[in-house]
Design an enzyme around this catalytic site. Structure first.
Site, mmCIF file in Angstrom:
data_model
loop_
_atom_site.group_PDB
_atom_site.id
_atom_site.type_symbol
_atom_site.label_atom_id
_atom_site.label_comp_id
_atom_site.label_asym_id
_atom_site.label_seq_id
_atom_site.Cartn_x
_atom_site.Cartn_y
_atom_site.Cartn_z
ATOM 1 N N CYS A 41 0.871 -1.179 0.000
ATOM 2 C CA CYS A 41 0.000 0.000 0.000
ATOM 3 C C CYS A 41 0.907 1.228 0.000
ATOM 4 O O CYS A 41 1.685 1.419 0.938
ATOM 5 C CB CYS A 41 -0.894 -0.026 1.232
ATOM 6 S SG CYS A 41 -1.967 1.414 1.326
ATOM 7 N N GLY A 42 0.814 2.037 -1.055
ATOM 8 C CA GLY A 42 1.724 3.186 -1.192
ATOM 9 C C GLY A 42 1.468 4.260 -0.156
ATOM 10 O O GLY A 42 2.391 4.693 0.546
ATOM 11 N N HIS A 43 0.202 4.683 -0.044
ATOM 12 C CA HIS A 43 -0.062 5.748 0.944
ATOM 13 C C HIS A 43 0.228 5.212 2.342
ATOM 14 O O HIS A 43 0.718 5.943 3.209
ATOM 15 C CB HIS A 43 -1.518 6.267 0.826
ATOM 16 C CG HIS A 43 -2.471 5.590 1.754
ATOM 17 N ND1 HIS A 43 -3.213 4.484 1.405
ATOM 18 C CD2 HIS A 43 -2.768 5.831 3.058
ATOM 19 C CE1 HIS A 43 -3.935 4.088 2.451
ATOM 20 N NE2 HIS A 43 -3.688 4.887 3.466
ATOM 21 N N HIS A 103 -8.705 -3.386 -7.554
ATOM 22 C CA HIS A 103 -8.595 -1.921 -7.536
ATOM 23 C C HIS A 103 -8.936 -1.415 -8.949
ATOM 24 O O HIS A 103 -8.365 -1.916 -9.925
ATOM 25 C CB HIS A 103 -7.180 -1.453 -7.194
ATOM 26 C CG HIS A 103 -6.765 -1.723 -5.778
ATOM 27 N ND1 HIS A 103 -6.467 -2.977 -5.320
ATOM 28 C CD2 HIS A 103 -6.592 -0.877 -4.721
ATOM 29 C CE1 HIS A 103 -6.120 -2.898 -4.034
ATOM 30 N NE2 HIS A 103 -6.188 -1.640 -3.650
ATOM 31 N N ASP A 123 -10.112 5.878 -2.711
ATOM 32 C CA ASP A 123 -8.858 6.411 -2.162
ATOM 33 C C ASP A 123 -8.888 7.934 -2.221
ATOM 34 O O ASP A 123 -9.085 8.508 -3.287
ATOM 35 C CB ASP A 123 -7.679 5.854 -2.982
ATOM 36 C CG ASP A 123 -6.362 5.961 -2.240
ATOM 37 O OD1 ASP A 123 -6.233 6.860 -1.384
ATOM 38 O OD2 ASP A 123 -5.470 5.149 -2.523
ATOM 39 N N CYS A 141 -3.207 7.316 -4.629
ATOM 40 C CA CYS A 141 -2.983 5.863 -4.600
ATOM 41 C C CYS A 141 -1.576 5.524 -5.108
ATOM 42 O O CYS A 141 -1.308 5.571 -6.318
ATOM 43 C CB CYS A 141 -4.033 5.111 -5.415
ATOM 44 S SG CYS A 141 -3.981 3.334 -5.118
ATOM 45 N N GLY A 142 -0.711 5.142 -4.170
ATOM 46 C CA GLY A 142 0.685 4.864 -4.529
ATOM 47 C C GLY A 142 0.822 3.671 -5.450
ATOM 48 O O GLY A 142 1.558 3.719 -6.452
ATOM 49 N N THR A 143 0.107 2.573 -5.149
ATOM 50 C CA THR A 143 0.227 1.400 -6.018
ATOM 51 C C THR A 143 -0.480 1.656 -7.350
ATOM 52 O O THR A 143 -0.042 1.175 -8.400
ATOM 53 C CB THR A 143 -0.330 0.140 -5.316
ATOM 54 O OG1 THR A 143 -1.634 0.428 -4.798
ATOM 55 C CG2 THR A 143 0.562 -0.300 -4.174
HETATM 56 O O1 PYC Z 1 -1.775 4.066 -1.859
HETATM 57 O O2 PYC Z 1 -1.351 2.105 -2.724
HETATM 58 C C1 PYC Z 1 -2.089 2.890 -2.137
HETATM 59 C C2 PYC Z 1 -3.423 2.418 -1.704
HETATM 60 C C3 PYC Z 1 -4.012 1.223 -1.990
HETATM 61 C C4 PYC Z 1 -5.263 1.223 -1.369
HETATM 62 C C5 PYC Z 1 -5.403 2.433 -0.729
HETATM 63 N N1 PYC Z 1 -4.263 3.148 -0.944
#
Ligand code: PYC
Length: 316
Positions: free
Chosen positions: A88-90, A208, A234, A238-240
């Protein structure tokens, strides 16, 4: 009374709750194995931490663990209202800011061990965090879907630490006032992918869904709306999802090493992405900031019939 010590933060508007004390003992070994032990033996703990009445469908939990690799500052398992996330990026940015808040790390380069693999994390003196994510790639291009109420749209399937379906030709307005329709459309995309058995490379569900449109900020390259597995969207870019996006852009020859992709979220917050091309692999880095919002102790009262949280109603 069971006590769980947590630190809450938000990354570009998306919340993370890091469990620092009182979590289940998952033993040793790789994070992927510990995730399975968490899921099979302690799933009510997940629900107690992130679901109502203590949490919400938007909250992502992060269980801090002893890493098994000596070069990692911490091990972490991410979870949400319905299950677990490999990466999870965030959340990773939130974990780094939380470790700094606790005085466990200083500005510099660190590593975190996740179920999706070890990731590098740079904490800058300004407090900004750069996560070097897992290698990301596009798996399928231009998958066409016919959706009731929305007609035909196309999208790519890509990996950025989670599986994403990414679409640009949906024709919807990406604004916070339109989240009802955006949720309805993305939920229908997920259901259609499931019905047609369109999956990621490893046959895992594409859970997602990311819609892209021109930005509203003058300093951004695109705006997005991302449906998360548990039916929430999100608040961050969303980092991913941004990693999956830049992998698609590289595959199309629209992006490359030495450039920066500025991804705006549905609420107008921003992540910056760059890529490193290494032995044919696309390794994205995501820069963002997180802020600690609370230090608290969750109480699980044995007399409380709802102490393990309410089951989330989300189901595609
Ligand atoms: O930031 O990767 C992310 C992420 C995935 C689900 C919620 N945030």
């Amino acid at each position: 009374m069971k006590r769980i010590r947590v630190i809450d933060s938000h990354t570009a508007g998306e919340p993370t709750r890091v469990v620092v004390e009182g979590g289940p003992d998952l033993g040793s070994g790789p994070m992927g194995e510990r995730l399975i032990r968490f899921r099979d033996g302690f799933d009510p703990f997940r629900s107690a931490v992130v679901n109502e009445p203590r949490g919400s469908d938007t909250l992502v939990g992060a269980l801090l663990c002893e890493p098994c690799r000596s070069d990692c500052a911490a091990g972490v398992i991410f979870f949400n209202n319905v299950g677990y996330l490999g990466m999870c990026g965030h959340g990773a940015i939130g974990v780094v800011s939380t470790l700094a808040h606790l005085g466990r790390i200083e500005p510099g380069r660190h590593r975190l061990e996740t179920p999706a693999g070890a990731i590098a994390a740079g904490l800058q003196p300004s407090g900004e965090v750069v996560i070097e994510n897992v290698a990301s790639f596009r798996w399928a291009k231009g998958v066409a879907l016919d959706l009731e109420g929305y007609g035909r749209l196309t999208g790519d399937v890509a990996w950025g630490g989670n599986w994403f379906f990414l679409s640009e030709d949906h024709g919807l307005r990406l604004s916070p006032e339109n989240t009802g329709r955006l949720l309805d459309c993305t939920w229908k995309i997920r259901r259609e992918l499931r019905k047609r058995r369109i999956t990621g490379r490893d046959r895992r569900e594409i859970d997602h869904i990311a819609l892209f449109a021109p930005p509203q900020r003058t300093d951004a390259d695109a705006r997005n709306f991302v449906l998360c597995p548990g039916g929430s969207y999100d608040r961050s870019p969303c980092g991913t999802g941004t990693s999956a996006k830049v992998a698609c852009l590289v595959a199309d020859g629209r992006f490359g090493q030495g450039r920066t992709w500025r991804q705006e979220s549905i609420i107008g917050s921003l992540f910056e992405a760059t890529v490193r091309l290494h032995r044919g692999r696309i390794v994205p880095s995501i820069k963002g900031s997180a802020f600690v919002t609370a230090e608290s102790t969750l109480l699980l009262d044995p007399r409380d019939p709802m102490r393990m949280g309410l089951k989330s109603a989300a189901s595609p």
